[in-house]
Design an enzyme around this catalytic site. Structure first.
Site, PDB file in Angstrom:
ATOM      1  N   GLU A 205       0.809  -1.221   0.000  1.00 53.01           N
ATOM      2  CA  GLU A 205       0.000   0.000   0.000  1.00 53.01           C
ATOM      3  C   GLU A 205       0.840   1.269   0.000  1.00 53.01           C
ATOM      4  OE1 GLU A 205      -2.866  -0.467   3.129  1.00 53.01           O
ATOM      5  OE2 GLU A 205      -3.791  -2.186   2.147  1.00 53.01           O
ATOM      6  N   LYS A 340     -15.533  -1.586   2.184  1.00 50.19           N
ATOM      7  CA  LYS A 340     -14.781  -2.081   1.030  1.00 50.19           C
ATOM      8  C   LYS A 340     -15.779  -2.635   0.024  1.00 50.19           C
ATOM      9  CE  LYS A 340     -10.572  -3.399   3.560  1.00 50.19           C
ATOM     10  NZ  LYS A 340      -9.818  -4.543   4.130  1.00 50.19           N
TER      11      LYS A 340
END
Length: 432
Positions: A205, A340
């Site tokens: 990330e 999500k």
């Protein structure tokens, strides 16, 4: 003119070099939408099914040609002829077509790709930005970002158990300034790590993945970086973390094994005590998945102890699922949900989860996945729902920066209407 005439899916690669699915939707008018689907590394047990081929001779079994075929040969036939503006009807039709509780037949990745592409095509047809199409014209809140600047756990090969150590620039007046503050802290951290001979390579990330002496050292070095960048920890910039505890929970023993850092085994009560100590020592405002996704009794204790002063986010705990969230709200577990889109599989269900959270006084943090693409839909979702918070990685890697850059564009487009709430995004906390 707004009728869907064609739906086409293809296999593409995500930010980790793994296959994922991209879907395009076309209408009679020529309006067009494209959706790309992300993928997670640490996944909740109850997430909707990401359909993979399982053919070890191709992409190590991670191919998505089955999901692609399901779009091109099954879903396309079912939704061609629908008005592209009828998002809910299209999403519900795909859910019914799949017929399973976890979208295991067609694949949540196949369904989500279509859902996103439909929304983008509708916005294109109406000639409005995606965030306005999804949220109407009361969309104005730019999200406070959770910036993952140190990666550990499943996102990095290092000596840290906790998956994400994050900063949140709550003292900024605008999103643009928040992004600048975050970038400056990120670069200050790079300089500190380099000066100590620690790795400045990045994880999935975009955060650094150094071998630190302990989990706590992650917070200490970030505090140092905040100060080096010229900001005040706890005022200008606060800390957040994702423990991703399910990843180091030993189900057989019923203990949390902090093996990467060498900190040993901890019971649920010991983990709660550990978090209490961390919160008293550092300006931590948010803890995600502090305990295992099935440790609901433990989560209740954690919420009773820290729920008034710390945002307790359920990711694996709730998996963007309204049934799970409803149960958590009823039992007083956590005070926030991570959103999500690929955990649940359609935009309609995603928006239902955000709405349920807000009605209960829970915050909703719109989130990326560790395997991302250049698709920036989650930026528009965060603004469309006035969610107030977004988690989309560090200040490096284009797959992360794409989301931040889209938010900069949206802030510009909104002009004086735009609001950046910073600390006020934590309406679930008494202290905030």
């Amino acid at each position: 003119m707004s009728i869907i005439t064609d739906v086409y899916a293809r296999e593409i690669l995500d930010s980790r070099g793994n296959p994922t699915i991209e879907v395009e939707v076309y209408t009679e008018s020529g309006a067009f939408g494209r959706g790309m689907v992300p993928s997670g590394a640490s996944t909740g047990e109850y997430e909707a099914v990401e359909l993979r081929d399982g053919d070890k001779a191709r992409y190590g079994g991670k191919g998505v040609t089955k999901a692609v075929d399901n779009v091109n040969n099954i879903i396309a036939e079912a939704i061609i002829g629908y008005d592209v503006r009828d998002q809910m009807a299209i999403d519900k039709a795909m859910i019914a077509l799949d017929g399973t509780p976890n979208k295991g037949k067609l694949g949540a990745n196949a369904i989500l790709g279509v859902s996103i592409a439909v929304a983008r095509a509708a916005a294109d047809y109406l000639e409005v930005p995606l965030y306005h199409y999804l949220g109407g014209f009361n969309t104005k809140v730019l999200p406070t970002p959770m910036m993952n600047i140190i990666n550990g756990g499943s996102h990095a090969d290092n000596s840290i158990d906790f998956q994400e150590f994050m900063i949140m620039p709550v003292g900024a007046p605008t999103f643009k300034e928040a992004l600048r503050m975050g970038a400056e802290v990120f670069h200050a951290l790079a300089a500190i790590l380099k000066s100590r001979g620690l790795a400045t390579s990045v994880g999935d990330e975009g955060g650094f993945a150094p071998n630190l002496g302990s989990n706590e050292e992650g917070f200490e070095v970030i505090i140092e970086a905040i100060e080096k960048a010229g900001y005040v920890p706890g005022k200008d910039v606060v800390l957040a973390m994702d423990a991703a505890s399910s990843e180091f929970y030993d189900k057989e023993k019923g203990v949390y094994v902090l093996a990467d850092s060498g900190e040993g085994e901890k019971t649920t009560d010991e983990m709660i005590k550990f978090y209490e100590e961390l919160v008293s020592k550092y300006p931590i405002i948010s803890i995600e998945d502090g305990l295992d996704e099935n440790d609901w009794d433990g989560f209740k204790k954690l919420t009773d102890v820290l729920g008034d002063k710390v945002q307790l986010v359920g990711d694996d705990l709730f998996v963007t699922n309204t049934q799970k969230l409803s149960e958590g709200i009823e039992k007083g577990i956590a005070n926030s949900i991570l959103i999500k889109v690929n955990q649940i599989g359609t935009l309609t269900e995603t928006f239902e989860a955000i709405e349920m959270a807000k009605e209960a006084g829970y915050t909703a943090v719109v989130s990326h996945r560790s395997g991302e693409t250049e698709d920036s839909t989650i930026s528009d979702i965060a603004v469309a729902t006035n969610a107030g918070q977004i988690k989309t990685g560090s200040l490096s890697r284009t797959d992360r920066i794409a989301k931040y850059n889209q938010l900069l564009r949206i802030e510009d487009q909104l002009g004086e209407v735009a609001e950046y709430k910073g600390l006020k995004s934590f309406y679930n906390l008494k202290a905030a």
